[in-house]
Design a protein around this motif. Structure first.
Motif, PDB file in Angstrom:
ATOM      1  N   ALA A 166       0.822  -1.212   0.000  1.00  0.00           N
ATOM      2  CA  ALA A 166       0.000   0.000   0.000  1.00  0.00           C
ATOM      3  C   ALA A 166       0.853   1.257   0.000  1.00  0.00           C
ATOM      4  O   ALA A 166       0.495   2.259  -0.634  1.00  0.00           O
ATOM      5  N   ARG A 167       1.984   1.231   0.705  1.00  0.00           N
ATOM      6  CA  ARG A 167       2.839   2.416   0.745  1.00  0.00           C
ATOM      7  C   ARG A 167       3.617   2.593  -0.559  1.00  0.00           C
ATOM      8  O   ARG A 167       3.778   3.707  -1.051  1.00  0.00           O
ATOM      9  N   ALA A 168       4.133   1.497  -1.101  1.00  0.00           N
ATOM     10  CA  ALA A 168       4.999   1.602  -2.281  1.00  0.00           C
ATOM     11  C   ALA A 168       4.221   2.007  -3.518  1.00  0.00           C
ATOM     12  O   ALA A 168       4.727   2.772  -4.355  1.00  0.00           O
ATOM     13  N   ASN A 169       3.034   1.493  -3.677  1.00  0.00           N
ATOM     14  CA  ASN A 169       2.197   1.845  -4.824  1.00  0.00           C
ATOM     15  C   ASN A 169       0.778   2.123  -4.340  1.00  0.00           C
ATOM     16  O   ASN A 169      -0.137   1.318  -4.564  1.00  0.00           O
ATOM     17  N   PRO A 170       0.563   3.256  -3.673  1.00  0.00           N
ATOM     18  CA  PRO A 170      -0.741   3.499  -3.048  1.00  0.00           C
ATOM     19  C   PRO A 170      -1.886   3.615  -4.032  1.00  0.00           C
ATOM     20  O   PRO A 170      -3.032   3.320  -3.682  1.00  0.00           O
ATOM     21  N   ASN A 171      -1.612   4.058  -5.256  1.00  0.00           N
ATOM     22  CA  ASN A 171      -2.690   4.270  -6.225  1.00  0.00           C
ATOM     23  C   ASN A 171      -3.104   2.985  -6.928  1.00  0.00           C
ATOM     24  O   ASN A 171      -4.284   2.772  -7.188  1.00  0.00           O
ATOM     25  N   THR A 172      -2.122   2.160  -7.269  1.00  0.00           N
ATOM     26  CA  THR A 172      -2.418   0.962  -8.060  1.00  0.00           C
ATOM     27  C   THR A 172      -2.321  -0.323  -7.256  1.00  0.00           C
ATOM     28  O   THR A 172      -2.943  -1.324  -7.628  1.00  0.00           O
ATOM     29  N   GLY A 173      -1.529  -0.327  -6.176  1.00  0.00           N
ATOM     30  CA  GLY A 173      -1.340  -1.555  -5.413  1.00  0.00           C
ATOM     31  C   GLY A 173      -0.507  -2.592  -6.132  1.00  0.00           C
ATOM     32  O   GLY A 173      -0.389  -3.729  -5.664  1.00  0.00           O
TER      33      GLY A 173
ATOM     34  N   ASP B 126      17.324  -3.718  -1.392  1.00  0.00           N
ATOM     35  CA  ASP B 126      16.473  -2.778  -2.127  1.00  0.00           C
ATOM     36  C   ASP B 126      15.136  -2.591  -1.423  1.00  0.00           C
ATOM     37  O   ASP B 126      14.628  -1.471  -1.303  1.00  0.00           O
ATOM     38  N   ALA B 127      14.564  -3.700  -0.969  1.00  0.00           N
ATOM     39  CA  ALA B 127      13.264  -3.628  -0.296  1.00  0.00           C
ATOM     40  C   ALA B 127      13.367  -2.822   0.995  1.00  0.00           C
ATOM     41  O   ALA B 127      12.531  -1.958   1.285  1.00  0.00           O
ATOM     42  N   ASP B 128      14.422  -3.076   1.784  1.00  0.00           N
ATOM     43  CA  ASP B 128      14.566  -2.381   3.062  1.00  0.00           C
ATOM     44  C   ASP B 128      14.796  -0.884   2.863  1.00  0.00           C
ATOM     45  O   ASP B 128      14.197  -0.048   3.558  1.00  0.00           O
ATOM     46  N   LEU B 129      15.675  -0.521   1.919  1.00  0.00           N
ATOM     47  CA  LEU B 129      15.955   0.895   1.659  1.00  0.00           C
ATOM     48  C   LEU B 129      14.702   1.624   1.183  1.00  0.00           C
ATOM     49  O   LEU B 129      14.395   2.733   1.635  1.00  0.00           O
ATOM     50  N   THR B 130      13.986   1.005   0.264  1.00  0.00           N
ATOM     51  CA  THR B 130      12.823   1.659  -0.325  1.00  0.00           C
ATOM     52  C   THR B 130      11.678   1.753   0.667  1.00  0.00           C
ATOM     53  O   THR B 130      11.003   2.787   0.761  1.00  0.00           O
ATOM     54  N   ARG B 131      11.449   0.701   1.430  1.00  0.00           N
ATOM     55  CA  ARG B 131      10.375   0.741   2.419  1.00  0.00           C
ATOM     56  C   ARG B 131      10.606   1.857   3.440  1.00  0.00           C
ATOM     57  O   ARG B 131       9.665   2.549   3.847  1.00  0.00           O
ATOM     58  N   ALA B 132      11.855   2.040   3.840  1.00  0.00           N
ATOM     59  CA  ALA B 132      12.156   3.080   4.830  1.00  0.00           C
ATOM     60  C   ALA B 132      11.823   4.469   4.291  1.00  0.00           C
ATOM     61  O   ALA B 132      11.334   5.330   5.034  1.00  0.00           O
ATOM     62  N   ILE B 133      12.077   4.694   3.006  1.00  0.00           N
ATOM     63  CA  ILE B 133      11.782   6.004   2.409  1.00  0.00           C
ATOM     64  C   ILE B 133      10.276   6.220   2.326  1.00  0.00           C
ATOM     65  O   ILE B 133       9.765   7.307   2.653  1.00  0.00           O
TER      66      ILE B 133
ATOM     67  N   GLU C 101       8.035   5.112   4.192  1.00  0.00           N
ATOM     68  CA  GLU C 101       7.477   5.345   5.516  1.00  0.00           C
ATOM     69  C   GLU C 101       7.630   6.808   5.944  1.00  0.00           C
ATOM     70  O   GLU C 101       6.866   7.299   6.776  1.00  0.00           O
ATOM     71  N   ARG C 102       8.624   7.510   5.361  1.00  0.00           N
ATOM     72  CA  ARG C 102       8.924   8.875   5.795  1.00  0.00           C
ATOM     73  C   ARG C 102       8.394   9.952   4.873  1.00  0.00           C
ATOM     74  O   ARG C 102       8.114  11.067   5.314  1.00  0.00           O
ATOM     75  N   LEU C 103       8.285   9.662   3.584  1.00  0.00           N
ATOM     76  CA  LEU C 103       8.017  10.714   2.611  1.00  0.00           C
ATOM     77  C   LEU C 103       6.782  10.414   1.771  1.00  0.00           C
ATOM     78  O   LEU C 103       6.430   9.247   1.558  1.00  0.00           O
ATOM     79  N   PRO C 104       6.143  11.458   1.253  1.00  0.00           N
ATOM     80  CA  PRO C 104       4.946  11.250   0.419  1.00  0.00           C
ATOM     81  C   PRO C 104       5.320  10.895  -1.012  1.00  0.00           C
ATOM     82  O   PRO C 104       6.445  11.140  -1.460  1.00  0.00           O
ATOM     83  N   VAL C 105       4.361  10.328  -1.728  1.00  0.00           N
ATOM     84  CA  VAL C 105       4.530  10.159  -3.168  1.00  0.00           C
ATOM     85  C   VAL C 105       4.097  11.453  -3.858  1.00  0.00           C
ATOM     86  O   VAL C 105       3.457  12.313  -3.249  1.00  0.00           O
ATOM     87  N   LEU C 106       4.458  11.584  -5.122  1.00  0.00           N
ATOM     88  CA  LEU C 106       4.154  12.825  -5.838  1.00  0.00           C
ATOM     89  C   LEU C 106       2.655  13.110  -5.854  1.00  0.00           C
ATOM     90  O   LEU C 106       2.219  14.230  -5.559  1.00  0.00           O
ATOM     91  N   VAL C 107       1.847  12.096  -6.189  1.00  0.00           N
ATOM     92  CA  VAL C 107       0.383  12.249  -6.192  1.00  0.00           C
ATOM     93  C   VAL C 107      -0.222  10.991  -5.582  1.00  0.00           C
ATOM     94  O   VAL C 107      -0.059   9.899  -6.123  1.00  0.00           O
TER      95      VAL C 107
END
Length: 544
Positions: free
Chosen positions: A158-165, A175-182, A184-190
Motif C-alpha cells: 500500500a505504501r509503495a504503490n498506493p494508487n495501483t497496489g 532494495d526492499a529495506d531501503l525503499t520501504r524506509a523512504i 514510511e517517511r516521505l509522500p509520493v508525488l500524487v
C-alpha cells in the motif's frame, strides 16, 4: 490489407480474409461475454488477456479458506490493467507468495527470453503473515537465497504503490529495506489512494502532440521552405509574440539560432521528441532522418561539445509545428519534461530537463503547474532536481518493468515536499538556495532558455537575462554530485555504505566514468559533498 484480400483474384487470399473475419468475430464475442457476464468485474477492462480472466475465475471458484496457485505472466502483479485486481489481493493481505522469473530461454526455450512469468499464490481471505516475494529470478535455486527472497506486508504494498497496489520490483532484500524506509517517511508525488488526489507538488501531467494522429500538423524543413514559403528567423522555441524574448521579435534577448520559422501562415516552432533531451540538457541530440530505414527513420543526431559550447546553437528537429497550435498559455515560458521511453536497465532511467516552450511529441511527458496555486515555486527547480537525483532514479528502477515511464509510475514515486527545501539549512544556505543555483547553471547554457533565467531573477539592471553559463563537463559533474548529496541527505540516506550501494545499481554510469576518469568520480564527489554539507559548508572547495 484485408480489404485487398477480399477482392483478390486468388481463392487462397479470399479464404484468408474469411478466416480473419471469423477470428475477429470470435474475439469480439469473447470480449463482450467477459465484460457483460459479471464474472470478470476486475480484469475485463482494456485489452483483455485470457490469462487474467483465468486468474480471476480461479479466485472466484476457490473455497473461502483455500488458496490458488498459478503460473501466470508477471503482468498480473505489475500491469496497470490488472491493478484493481492485484491491489485487492496485495493490500488486503490475501497474497501468500509472488515469485517473479525471467525466462532467459531457460524455462521455456521456445518463448522470447524477455518474457516474465510468476508463481502467484493467493486466497479469498486475508492471511496472517506477510507475502513471500522475489523478483527477476533466473532459477528456482535463488528462492533459497535470503538476499533475493523476502517478505512484503500488505502495508508495504500500500505504501509503495498506493494508487495501483501493483508490486514493486525489488531485486534484493536490501532494495526492499531501503525503499520501504523512504516510503514510511516521505509522500509520493500524487496520492490517489483515498479518492481525491493529494499532491506533494501542485503539478498536472500533460502530453501535447501525438506523432501519428497529429502528423497532419507537422512540417519538415523542406516542406516549410518549399510548400509553406517559410524562412528561418531565430532559435527561440518559446516564441509568444515576443513576450519572452524581451525584444518583441521572437528571439531570446536578441540572440538568434535557426529552429524557428516565419511564414505567411504564421510562426513555426520546433517539435521536440524524447531523444532530443537528457538530464538538465535540452540540446542533447538532434534528429537525423534516414528515409531508407523503414523501421525507424528518425535517429539521434550527435551534438558535439563545440556545439554545446555555443549558446546560440539549437538542435535540428525532424518536424516543426505552427506556434498557434501549441496548446499552452503565455504564462508557461519553460516546462519540466521527461522522456517517456526508458528502461530500468538504461544508464539512467528518469531523464528530465527544463525545456523552452515549443511543440512536444508524445515521447515527452510534461509537468505543468496547477492553476490557482497560491505562491507556487516559480520554476519548480527543486522538483526538476528531484527527478534527476540518483536516489529518485534508484526508487524509479524498483517500479519500471517495461520500456515506458507512465505517469502512474511517476505519481507513485517518493518526493521531497516543496516546504522541506526552504526549511532545511546547510550552514548559511537553505536547500532551496543551493538547488536553485545549481539547476540554473546546469540548465541555462543557451539563449533559448533566457526566460527560465529571468524567472529565477538571473538578470541585469534592465531586467534582461545575463549571459548563459558555459558548457563545462567537469563543472557539470561537480554540480550534479552536489545535488545528489543534497537529495541523499533530504531523503535521510546518510549511511555511506547505502550511498555506495545505490550508486552501484547504475553500472553503465560507473563503467563510463571509470573509463574516463579512472574512478567512479560522481560517487566520490557526492560522498565528499555530503561531508561538507553536514559540516555546514555548502560552498566548500571539493578537490578532484
Amino acid at each position: 490489407m484485408i480489404a485487398a484480400l477480399k477482392t483478390s483474384g486468388e481463392a487462397r487470399d479470399r479464404e484468408l480474409a474469411r478466416a480473419y473475419e471469423k477470428a475477429r468475430a470470435r474475439a469480439v464475442a469473447r470480449r463482450r461475454m467477459a465484460r457483460t457476464s459479471g464474472d470478470y468485474p476486475l480484469l475485463s477492462g482494456g485489452d483483455i488477456n485470457l490469462y487474467a480472466l483465468f486468474v480471476e475465475r480461479a479466485m472466484a471458484l476457490v473455497k473461502p479458506q483455500g488458496l490458488v496457485g498459478l503460473l501466470t505472466p508477471s503482468g498480473i502483479a505489475a500491469d496497470k490493467s490488472a491493478a484493481r485486481f492485484f491491489k485487492g489481493v496485495s493490500t488486503q493481505g490475501r497474497l501468500k507468495a509472488l515469485y517473479d522469473f525471467e525466462n532467459k530461454k531457460v524455462f521455456f526455450p521456445d518463448v522470447d527470453s524477455r518474457f516474465k512469468f510468476c508463481v502467484f499464490v493467493a486466497g479469498p481471505k486475508p492471511l496472517n503473515h506477510p507475502a513471500k516475494c522475489a523478483f527477476f529470478l533466473q532459477s528456482t535455486a535463488e528462492l533459497n537465497n535470503p538476499a533475493r527472497c523476502f517478505e512484503l506486508s500488505a502495508d508495504d504494498f500500500a505504501r509503495a504503490n498506493p494508487n495501483t497496489g501493483t508490486a514493486p520490483i525489488f531485486r534484493t532484500r536490501r532494495d526492499a529495506d531501503l525503499t520501504r524506509a523512504i516510503y514510511e517517511r516521505l509522500p509520493v508525488l500524487v496520492d490517489r489512494s483515498r479518492g481525491d488526489a493529494i499532491k506533494a507538488w501542485p503539478v498536472t501531467y500533460a502530453t501535447m502532440f501525438h506523432m501519428t494522429n497529429d502528423s497532419h500538423l507537422f512540417r519538415t524543413r523542406r516542406q516549410l521552405e518549399e510548400e509553406e514559403g517559410a524562412w528561418a528567423i531565430g532559435g527561440y522555441g518559446g516564441y509568444r509574440g515576443g513576450h519572452a524574448g524581451g525584444n518583441g521579435d521572437g528571439h531570446a534577448d536578441g540572440k538568434t539560432g535557426g529552429n524557428v520559422y516565419d511564414s505567411p501562415s504564421g510562426r513555426w516552432v520546433p517539435l521536440y521528441v524524447g531523444r532530443m533531451i537528457h538530464q538538465y540538457d535540452h540540446r542533447a541530440a538532434a534528429v537525423e532522418v534516414n528515409e531508407n530505414n523503414l523501421h525507424n527513420a528518425a535517429l539521434s543526431g550527435e551534438i558535439s561539445l563545440q556545439q554545446k559550447s555555443d549558446p546560440t546553437f539549437v538542435p535540428e528537429p525532424q518536424y516543426w509545428v505552427l506556434n498557434a497550435a501549441v496548446p499552452l498559455s503565455n504564462e508557461f515560458t519553460s516546462l519540466i519534461s521527461f522522456r517517456v521511453l526508458a528502461r530500468s536497465t538504461d544508464a539512467r532511467t528518469i531523464i528530465s530537463s527544463m525545456v523552452p516552450l515549443c511543440g512536444f511529441g508524445n515521447s515527452m511527458g510534461l509537468m505543468l503547474r496547477d492553476e490557482n496555486v497560491e505562491n507556487p515555486e516559480p520554476t519548480f527547480c527543486p522538483l526538476l532536481a528531484n527527478l534527476n537525483a540518483i536516489p529518485f532514479d534508484y526508487f524509479a528502477r524498483q517500479k519500471v518493468q517495461g520500456q515506458n515511464i507512465n505517469w502512474y509510475i511517476i505519481e507513485q514515486l517518493p518526493v521531497i515536499p516543496p516546504e522541506t527545501f526552504a526549511a532545511t539549512r546547510f550552514g548559511p544556505k537553505t536547500a532551496a538556495e543551493i538547488v536553485r543555483r545549481a539547476v540554473l547553471e546546469l540548465t541555462y547554457t543557451a539563449h533559448d532558455m533566457a526566460p527560465f533565467a529571468r524567472d529565477l531573477g538571473y538578470v541585469d539592471d534592465r531586467g534582461a537575462a545575463l549571459p548563459p553559463f558555459p558548457w563545462d563537463e567537469a563543472r557539470r559533474l561537480y554540480l550534479r554530485a552536489k545535488l545528489d548529496a543534497v537529495f541523499f541527505l533530504l531523503y535521510g540516506i546518510e549511511d555511506r555504505d547505502d550511498v555506495r550501494y545505490i550508486y552501484s545499481t547504475f553500472p553503465i554510469v560507473e563503467r563510463q566514468e571509470t573509463a574516463k576518469y579512472g574512478t567512479y568520480k560522481s560517487r566520490a564527489l557526492c560522498l565528499a559533498w555530503m561531508n561538507a554539507l553536514n559540516a555546514g559548508n555548502p560552498d566548500a572547495a571539493i578537490g578532484p
